[in-house]
Design a protein around this motif. Structure first.
Motif, PDB file in Angstrom:
ATOM      1  N   UNK A 127      -3.667  19.820  -1.809  1.00 40.37           N
ATOM      2  CA  UNK A 127      -2.883  18.093  -1.831  1.00 40.37           C
ATOM      3  C   UNK A 127      -3.761  17.315  -1.633  1.00 40.37           C
ATOM      4  N   UNK A 128      -3.917  16.675  -2.690  1.00 41.68           N
ATOM      5  CA  UNK A 128      -4.626  15.763  -2.319  1.00 41.68           C
ATOM      6  C   UNK A 128      -3.841  14.513  -2.161  1.00 41.68           C
ATOM      7  N   UNK A 129      -4.203  13.042  -1.359  1.00 42.79           N
ATOM      8  CA  UNK A 129      -3.980  12.116  -1.105  1.00 42.79           C
ATOM      9  C   UNK A 129      -3.803  10.755  -1.630  1.00 42.79           C
ATOM     10  N   UNK A 130      -3.013  10.060  -2.156  1.00 46.55           N
ATOM     11  CA  UNK A 130      -3.706   8.836  -2.728  1.00 46.55           C
ATOM     12  C   UNK A 130      -3.291   7.744  -2.718  1.00 46.55           C
ATOM     13  N   UNK A 131      -4.178   6.861  -1.989  1.00 47.10           N
ATOM     14  CA  UNK A 131      -3.823   5.929  -1.681  1.00 47.10           C
ATOM     15  C   UNK A 131      -3.679   4.657  -2.959  1.00 47.10           C
ATOM     16  N   UNK A 132      -2.672   3.456  -3.167  1.00 43.92           N
ATOM     17  CA  UNK A 132      -3.056   2.996  -4.083  1.00 43.92           C
ATOM     18  C   UNK A 132      -2.267   1.220  -3.502  1.00 43.92           C
ATOM     19  N   UNK A 133      -3.080   0.278  -4.848  1.00 44.61           N
ATOM     20  CA  UNK A 133      -2.316  -0.695  -4.132  1.00 44.61           C
ATOM     21  C   UNK A 133      -3.345  -1.520  -5.093  1.00 44.61           C
ATOM     22  N   UNK A 134      -2.530  -2.955  -4.930  1.00 45.35           N
ATOM     23  CA  UNK A 134      -3.051  -4.350  -5.869  1.00 45.35           C
ATOM     24  C   UNK A 134      -4.022  -4.262  -6.923  1.00 45.35           C
ATOM     25  N   UNK A 135      -3.125  -2.588  -8.164  1.00 46.82           N
ATOM     26  CA  UNK A 135      -3.246  -2.342  -9.219  1.00 46.82           C
ATOM     27  C   UNK A 135      -4.692  -1.238  -8.977  1.00 46.82           C
ATOM     28  N   UNK A 136      -4.847  -0.153  -7.854  1.00 46.72           N
ATOM     29  CA  UNK A 136      -6.058   0.285  -8.022  1.00 46.72           C
ATOM     30  C   UNK A 136      -5.915   1.556  -6.867  1.00 46.72           C
ATOM     31  N   UNK A 137      -6.529   2.231  -7.406  1.00 48.93           N
ATOM     32  CA  UNK A 137      -5.746   3.704  -6.767  1.00 48.93           C
ATOM     33  C   UNK A 137      -7.412   4.673  -6.268  1.00 48.93           C
ATOM     34  N   UNK A 138      -6.900   4.822  -5.363  1.00 43.05           N
ATOM     35  CA  UNK A 138      -7.985   6.487  -5.089  1.00 43.05           C
ATOM     36  C   UNK A 138      -7.285   7.536  -4.651  1.00 43.05           C
ATOM     37  N   UNK A 139      -8.498   8.922  -3.657  1.00 46.75           N
ATOM     38  CA  UNK A 139      -7.711  10.092  -3.708  1.00 46.75           C
ATOM     39  C   UNK A 139      -8.809   9.272  -1.677  1.00 46.75           C
ATOM     40  N   UNK A 140      -7.321   9.520  -1.521  1.00 43.33           N
ATOM     41  CA  UNK A 140      -8.570   9.438   0.224  1.00 43.33           C
ATOM     42  C   UNK A 140      -8.484  10.859   1.005  1.00 43.33           C
ATOM     43  N   UNK A 141      -7.982  11.631   1.132  1.00 43.29           N
ATOM     44  CA  UNK A 141      -7.889  12.889   1.643  1.00 43.29           C
ATOM     45  C   UNK A 141      -7.205  14.225   1.226  1.00 43.29           C
ATOM     46  N   UNK A 142      -7.574  15.537   1.780  1.00 37.95           N
ATOM     47  CA  UNK A 142      -6.888  16.390   0.896  1.00 37.95           C
ATOM     48  C   UNK A 142      -6.674  17.163   1.840  1.00 37.95           C
ATOM     49  N   UNK A 143      -5.945  18.643   1.552  1.00 40.38           N
ATOM     50  CA  UNK A 143      -5.746  19.312   2.696  1.00 40.38           C
ATOM     51  C   UNK A 143      -5.412  20.646   1.544  1.00 40.38           C
ATOM     52  N   UNK A 144      -5.378  21.867   2.319  1.00 44.61           N
ATOM     53  CA  UNK A 144      -4.942  23.359   1.572  1.00 44.61           C
ATOM     54  C   UNK A 144      -3.309  23.027   1.276  1.00 44.61           C
ATOM     55  N   UNK A 145      -2.625  23.370   0.170  1.00 45.90           N
ATOM     56  CA  UNK A 145      -1.172  22.983   0.118  1.00 45.90           C
ATOM     57  C   UNK A 145      -0.510  24.660   1.288  1.00 45.90           C
ATOM     58  N   UNK A 196       0.631  -1.045   0.044  1.00 50.54           N
ATOM     59  CA  UNK A 196       0.268  -0.373   0.075  1.00 50.54           C
ATOM     60  C   UNK A 196       0.164   1.093   0.312  1.00 50.54           C
ATOM     61  N   UNK A 197       0.574   2.281  -0.672  1.00 53.39           N
ATOM     62  CA  UNK A 197       1.476   3.308  -0.706  1.00 53.39           C
ATOM     63  C   UNK A 197       0.073   4.380  -0.820  1.00 53.39           C
ATOM     64  N   UNK A 198       0.756   6.073  -0.011  1.00 58.80           N
ATOM     65  CA  UNK A 198       0.617   7.074  -0.239  1.00 58.80           C
ATOM     66  C   UNK A 198       1.189   7.859  -1.179  1.00 58.80           C
ATOM     67  N   UNK A 199       0.093   8.481  -1.589  1.00 62.62           N
ATOM     68  CA  UNK A 199       1.654   9.825  -2.231  1.00 62.62           C
ATOM     69  C   UNK A 199       0.122  10.885  -2.416  1.00 62.62           C
ATOM     70  N   UNK A 200       1.360  12.689  -1.949  1.00 62.24           N
ATOM     71  CA  UNK A 200       0.501  13.424  -1.732  1.00 62.24           C
ATOM     72  C   UNK A 200       0.732  14.043  -3.691  1.00 62.24           C
ATOM     73  N   UNK A 201      -0.466  14.647  -4.363  1.00 63.52           N
ATOM     74  CA  UNK A 201       0.141  15.294  -5.513  1.00 63.52           C
ATOM     75  C   UNK A 201      -1.377  16.873  -5.180  1.00 63.52           C
ATOM     76  N   UNK A 202      -0.365  17.547  -6.001  1.00 60.89           N
ATOM     77  CA  UNK A 202      -0.848  18.662  -6.294  1.00 60.89           C
ATOM     78  C   UNK A 202      -2.379  18.829  -7.437  1.00 60.89           C
ATOM     79  N   UNK A 203      -3.371  19.242  -7.002  1.00 57.81           N
ATOM     80  CA  UNK A 203      -4.916  19.518  -7.608  1.00 57.81           C
ATOM     81  C   UNK A 203      -4.166  20.667  -8.564  1.00 57.81           C
ATOM     82  N   UNK A 204      -4.552  19.931 -10.097  1.00 59.71           N
ATOM     83  CA  UNK A 204      -4.182  20.988 -11.259  1.00 59.71           C
ATOM     84  C   UNK A 204      -5.377  21.462 -11.297  1.00 59.71           C
ATOM     85  N   UNK A 205      -6.233  20.330 -11.763  1.00 59.69           N
ATOM     86  CA  UNK A 205      -7.852  20.078 -13.018  1.00 59.69           C
ATOM     87  C   UNK A 205      -8.544  19.502 -12.137  1.00 59.69           C
ATOM     88  N   UNK A 206     -10.052  19.834 -12.439  1.00 56.71           N
ATOM     89  CA  UNK A 206     -10.842  18.680 -12.169  1.00 56.71           C
ATOM     90  C   UNK A 206     -11.638  18.713 -13.583  1.00 56.71           C
TER      91      UNK A 206
END
Length: 160
Positions: free
Chosen positions: A138-156, A88-98
């Motif tokens: 900043x959106x936290x994405x959790x990924x495991x077994x080929x799936x990924x999903x946003x689980x939380x976010x915070x203001x940068x 299980x990996x958790x990574x933070x990404x900057x949200x650029x657009x929806x």
């Protein structure tokens, strides 16, 4: 066919061998750790071990929550058997657009990622509302077994 020829094999595809799971003895699993139950990556919320019975093995009863669907899963396994544990990996990404129900994200090293759906429910609605207000998120994405999903976010933090 000579001895030489039978060893000349052509492999059409190769991978780095990075597995999505690794084995761990059931008795070594811990509460708040991860485990695969019925093919789904789960977080262990409860564990109990029964005494060894007349015919040998102590059994471990696991109660876990699927990390993507939040469904409760249960499993019972002999304590000496191996169970799969997801990487299980958790990574933070900057949200650029929806865009069209997907988050357009950028990693710390500038790589773009646009294959993560806006999460359902309250979290997704809150991300959209804050983004439309012009907040840097900043959106936290959790990924495991080929799936990924946003689980939380915070203001940068300002100044980035």
């Amino acid at each position: 066919m000579s001895d030489d020829e039978q060893h000349n094999q052509v492999f059409e595809q190769a991978n780095a061998g990075a597995s999505t799971t690794f084995p761990m003895q059931c008795s070594a699993l811990r509460k708040n750790g991860h485990v695969v139950i019925k093919g789904r990556p789960c977080k262990i919320v409860e564990m109990s071990t029964s005494k060894t019975g007349k015919h040998g093995h102590a059994k471990v009863h696991l109660v876990a929550i699927d990390i993507f669907t939040a469904k409760k899963m249960e499993d019972i396994s002999p304590s000496t058997h191996n169970m799969d544990v997801p990487h299980v990996r958790r990574n933070e990404y900057q949200l650029v657009n929806i865009d069209d129900g997907f988050l357009n994200l950028m990693s710390q090293d500038g790589a773009s990622k646009d294959d993560v759906k806006v999460p359902e429910g309250e979290l997704g609605a809150q991300i959209q509302a804050d983004f439309e207000e012009g907040k840097d998120l900043l959106v936290t994405i959790v990924s495991a077994m080929g799936e990924e999903q946003a689980i939380s976010f915070k203001e940068a933090p300002k100044g980035n």
